[in-house]
Scaffold this active site. Structure first.
Site, PDB file in Angstrom:
ATOM      1  N   ASN A  18       0.965  -1.099   0.050  1.00  0.00           N
ATOM      2  CA  ASN A  18      -0.047   0.073   0.011  1.00  0.00           C
ATOM      3  C   ASN A  18       0.997   1.328  -0.023  1.00  0.00           C
ATOM      4  OD1 ASN A  18      -2.340   1.522   0.403  1.00  0.00           O
ATOM      5  ND2 ASN A  18      -1.797   1.719   2.338  1.00  0.00           N
ATOM      6  N   HIS A  72       0.836   5.108   1.481  1.00  0.00           N
ATOM      7  CA  HIS A  72      -0.205   5.939   2.349  1.00  0.00           C
ATOM      8  C   HIS A  72       0.683   7.159   2.488  1.00  0.00           C
ATOM      9  CE1 HIS A  72      -2.746   7.050   5.724  1.00  0.00           C
ATOM     10  NE2 HIS A  72      -1.492   7.596   6.537  1.00  0.00           N
ATOM     11  N   ASP A  87      -3.293   0.867   7.617  1.00  0.00           N
ATOM     12  CA  ASP A  87      -2.137   1.748   7.205  1.00  0.00           C
ATOM     13  C   ASP A  87      -0.869   1.477   8.273  1.00  0.00           C
ATOM     14  OD1 ASP A  87      -3.497   3.204   5.408  1.00  0.00           O
ATOM     15  OD2 ASP A  87      -4.309   4.393   6.656  1.00  0.00           O
ATOM     16  N   SER A 128       4.479   6.927   2.591  1.00  0.00           N
ATOM     17  CA  SER A 128       5.260   5.413   3.143  1.00  0.00           C
ATOM     18  C   SER A 128       4.683   4.374   2.041  1.00  0.00           C
ATOM     19  CB  SER A 128       4.977   4.844   4.603  1.00  0.00           C
ATOM     20  OG  SER A 128       5.217   5.932   5.401  1.00  0.00           O
TER      21      SER A 128
HETATM   22  C1  GAR Z   1      -2.839   8.920  -2.397  1.00  0.00           C
HETATM   23  O1  GAR Z   1      -2.397  10.001  -1.944  1.00  0.00           O
HETATM   24  C2  GAR Z   1      -2.616   7.678  -1.635  1.00  0.00           C
HETATM   25  O2  GAR Z   1      -1.302   7.840  -0.731  1.00  0.00           O
HETATM   26  C3  GAR Z   1      -3.890   7.888  -0.713  1.00  0.00           C
HETATM   27  O3  GAR Z   1      -4.864   8.099  -1.750  1.00  0.00           O
HETATM   28  C4  GAR Z   1      -4.152   8.909  -2.712  1.00  0.00           C
HETATM   29  C5  GAR Z   1      -4.730   8.378  -3.983  1.00  0.00           C
HETATM   30  O4  GAR Z   1      -4.554   9.282  -4.991  1.00  0.00           O
HETATM   31  N1  GAR Z   1      -3.879   6.555   0.171  1.00  0.00           N
HETATM   32  C6  GAR Z   1      -4.468   6.397   1.327  1.00  0.00           C
HETATM   33  O5  GAR Z   1      -4.787   7.420   1.973  1.00  0.00           O
HETATM   34  C7  GAR Z   1      -4.504   5.158   1.794  1.00  0.00           C
HETATM   35  N2  GAR Z   1      -4.816   5.198   3.145  1.00  0.00           N
HETATM   36  P1  GAR Z   1      -4.363   8.562  -6.565  1.00  0.00           P
HETATM   37  O6  GAR Z   1      -5.569   7.980  -6.614  1.00  0.00           O
HETATM   38  O7  GAR Z   1      -4.229   9.404  -7.247  1.00  0.00           O
HETATM   39  O8  GAR Z   1      -3.178   7.615  -6.445  1.00  0.00           O
END
Ligand code: GAR
Length: 205
Positions: A100, A102, A138, A129
């Site tokens: 994942n 995060h 997470d 991360s």
């Molecule tokens: C990203 O910032 C990712 O790190 C976060 O969601 C966003 C997705 O953007 N993920 C989380 O918060 C998971 N806990 P994207 O769809 O443009 O990749």
């Protein structure tokens, strides 16, 4: 050798994985209106949906999702903005091959709204991360982190954009390491064979 990417929304991390030339076999979303699905399809990647709304329990949804993933027999499942809590059974099924990204320097700020919470806490360094997924949200062995400076006058949006640029750097790197068989996990700590840098610090953009 392939990777299945799970998404819920915009898909910029998915695009970073595609742009890096990684062997993405399929993209799966939990909602049909995720922009990432169309982007994947336009790029010739098989994109499908397992609608979480169609299932009564998390267990039923996760079983359907796993069935869709396993059609591709992936070596790795990469969560890229996949905003569903996964059941212990699902996590166990993909133990050691589920990662994942995060948007915080874990273990700080798990969960949602990380950039606003980081600013409210007054931290001077923030980031993202990539980690192996464990049962705890997470949480799990950290593969790589990217750190950025928090600047006076930052807003959650400014900070999010600065972190996102680094997400796009480190996620493909981590997935590449995994596929190259370079990651070693010992006592919950990840090292990379050949000592590739597991910390990126960017103070420029
Ligand atoms: C990203 O910032 C990712 O790190 C976060 O969601 C966003 C997705 O953007 N993920 C989380 O918060 C998971 N806990 P994207 O769809 O443009 O990749």
């Amino acid at each position: 050798m392939s990777v299945v990417v799970l998404i819920s929304g915009r898909g910029s991390n998915m695009q970073a994985l595609l742009d890096a030339g990684l062997p993405v076999a399929a993209v799966i979303g939990n909602t049909a209106d995720a922009a990432a699905l169309e982007i994947a399809a336009r790029r010739g990647i098989g994109a499908s949906v397992v609608e979480h709304k169609d299932y009564g329990t998390r267990e039923e949804f996760d079983a359907a999702l796993a069935a869709e993933i396993d059609r591709h027999s992936p070596r790795l499942v990469a969560l890229a903005g996949f905003m569903r809590i996964l059941t212990p059974g699902f996590v166990a099924h993909y133990a050691g091959r589920l990662v994942n990204i995060h948007p915080s320097l874990l273990p700080a700020f798990p969960g949602l709204d990380t950039h606003r919470r980081a600013l409210a806490a007054g931290v001077k360094v923030h980031g993202c991360s990539v980690h192996f997924v464990s049962e705890q949200l997470d949480h799990g062995p950290i593969i790589v982190q990217a750190a950025v400076s928090v600047r006076p006058g930052d807003t959650p949006d400014l900070l999010a954009a600065r972190v996102l640029r680094q997400e796009h750097v480190v996620y493909p790197r981590a997935v590449g390491w995994f596929l190259d068989g370079k990651l070693v996990v010992r006592n919950g700590v990840v090292s990379v064979k050949g000592n590739d840098a597991q910390l990126v610090y960017s103070d420029r953009d």
